[in-house]
Design a protein around this motif. Structure first.
Motif, PDB file in Angstrom:
ATOM      1  N   UNK A 189      39.510  51.889  40.982  1.00 53.62           N
ATOM      2  CA  UNK A 189      38.187  51.932  41.961  1.00 53.62           C
ATOM      3  C   UNK A 189      37.781  50.550  42.357  1.00 53.62           C
ATOM      4  N   UNK A 190      37.597  49.698  41.509  1.00 53.00           N
ATOM      5  CA  UNK A 190      36.916  48.529  41.895  1.00 53.00           C
ATOM      6  C   UNK A 190      37.846  47.479  42.205  1.00 53.00           C
ATOM      7  N   UNK A 191      39.277  47.826  41.954  1.00 56.07           N
ATOM      8  CA  UNK A 191      40.261  46.693  42.217  1.00 56.07           C
ATOM      9  C   UNK A 191      40.121  45.596  41.367  1.00 56.07           C
ATOM     10  N   UNK A 192      39.885  45.576  40.249  1.00 60.32           N
ATOM     11  CA  UNK A 192      39.563  44.451  39.355  1.00 60.32           C
ATOM     12  C   UNK A 192      40.365  44.604  38.220  1.00 60.32           C
ATOM     13  N   UNK A 193      41.189  43.699  37.542  1.00 56.44           N
ATOM     14  CA  UNK A 193      41.956  43.666  36.432  1.00 56.44           C
ATOM     15  C   UNK A 193      41.106  43.322  35.135  1.00 56.44           C
ATOM     16  N   UNK A 194      40.028  42.962  35.619  1.00 58.52           N
ATOM     17  CA  UNK A 194      39.160  42.784  34.217  1.00 58.52           C
ATOM     18  C   UNK A 194      38.741  43.937  33.426  1.00 58.52           C
ATOM     19  N   UNK A 195      38.866  44.890  33.913  1.00 57.86           N
ATOM     20  CA  UNK A 195      38.663  46.345  32.939  1.00 57.86           C
ATOM     21  C   UNK A 195      39.748  46.322  31.950  1.00 57.86           C
ATOM     22  N   UNK A 196      40.753  45.908  32.050  1.00 59.40           N
ATOM     23  CA  UNK A 196      42.035  46.331  31.123  1.00 59.40           C
ATOM     24  C   UNK A 196      41.676  45.561  29.760  1.00 59.40           C
ATOM     25  N   UNK A 197      41.214  44.604  29.701  1.00 59.12           N
ATOM     26  CA  UNK A 197      40.896  43.793  28.471  1.00 59.12           C
ATOM     27  C   UNK A 197      39.693  44.613  27.716  1.00 59.12           C
ATOM     28  N   UNK A 198      38.848  45.197  28.584  1.00 59.48           N
ATOM     29  CA  UNK A 198      37.736  46.112  27.819  1.00 59.48           C
ATOM     30  C   UNK A 198      38.550  47.434  27.522  1.00 59.48           C
ATOM     31  N   UNK A 199      39.341  47.880  28.049  1.00 61.32           N
ATOM     32  CA  UNK A 199      40.157  48.932  27.746  1.00 61.32           C
ATOM     33  C   UNK A 199      40.875  48.776  26.427  1.00 61.32           C
ATOM     34  N   UNK A 200      41.752  47.938  26.403  1.00 62.75           N
ATOM     35  CA  UNK A 200      42.324  47.161  25.270  1.00 62.75           C
ATOM     36  C   UNK A 200      41.578  47.290  23.854  1.00 62.75           C
TER      37      UNK A 200
END
Lengths: 92, 133
Positions: free
Chosen positions: A57-68
């Motif tokens: 949605x926000x086109x940011x790859x920073x969320x993947x670290x939080x998901x991991x």
């Protein structure tokens, strides 16, 4: 972002929220402790999926670290709780 | 909203379909967790959320970010690999927990098979030798 993709993201997030509410219902009602552990397992996995949809949605790859991180700590916590229910202590 | 130039519609359509599919799978899993009767039945529906939903969301984000960055961005695979390694461990531990607690609670009742490792004492040791030690 086309309205089709936006609507799909909103639909997926609504489904996740509903599924988390149902998981909370099982967490509240669960007759045994392992039912509650299972419901918490489901809830943190859905939280991880929410973060991955928000990354789109926000086109940011920073969320993947939080998901991991959620995946890692959720596994550690539910494995520790299951081990505690199994033996009465986590590390023996 | 000030965003960089987005991806084309032909990329957004499979992404949107995968997201819708993952939402439906997750909802199915949650409904199954609430409605099933016993714990061993309730163990099964979360596998939908752990496998199909996570796979759909991961594929969607891989497609979307690969199209956006114009290169293959595979960092979302880490989540799938990690999830497929850790979920069976949790599931086995929870199943063993349920078996153990049922054996402790009412030994020899119902359809619970007796313990093989003699951790829980067997209910009736008539026809076989008692465990040594």
């Amino acid at each position: 972002m086309s309205p089709f993709l936006f609507g799909a993201i909103v639909f997926a997030l609504a489904c996740y929220v509903l599924a988390m509410a149902l998981g909370l219902l099982r967490l509240y009602r669960g007759p045994s402790a392992q039912d509650r552990v299972l419901a918490m397992d489901l809830i943190y996995t859905i939280g991880m999926l929410v973060l991955m949809v928000l990354a789109i949605r926000y086109r940011s790859a920073m969320y993947f670290e939080a998901a991991l991180l959620i995946a890692v700590f959720g596994f550690v916590s539910s494995a520790a709780m299951a081990k505690f229910l199994l033996r009465g202590e986590v590390i023996e | 909203m000030m965003m960089p130039a987005g991806v084309s519609l032909w990329v957004e359509i499979p992404v949107a379909l995968l997201l819708i599919l993952s939402g439906l799978f997750t909802l199915t899993a949650a409904i199954g967790v609430v409605r099933f009767k016993t714990f061993f039945q309730r163990m099964h529906p979360p596998a939908l959320a752990f496998s199909f939903s996570a796979w759909c969301v991961t594929l969607a984000s891989i497609i979307y970010f690969s199209a956006q960055d114009a290169r293959l961005s595979l960092h979302a695979w880490l989540i799938i690999i990690f999830l497929s390694l850790t979920v069976p461990v949790t599931t086995i531990l929870l199943a063993r927990t349920e078996l153990f607690r049922r054996r402790i609670g009412n030994p020899g009742a119902g359809d619970i098979p007796p313990s093989l490792s003699h951790v829980v004492p067997r209910p009736a040791e008539g026809d076989e030798a008692p465990p040594k030690g």
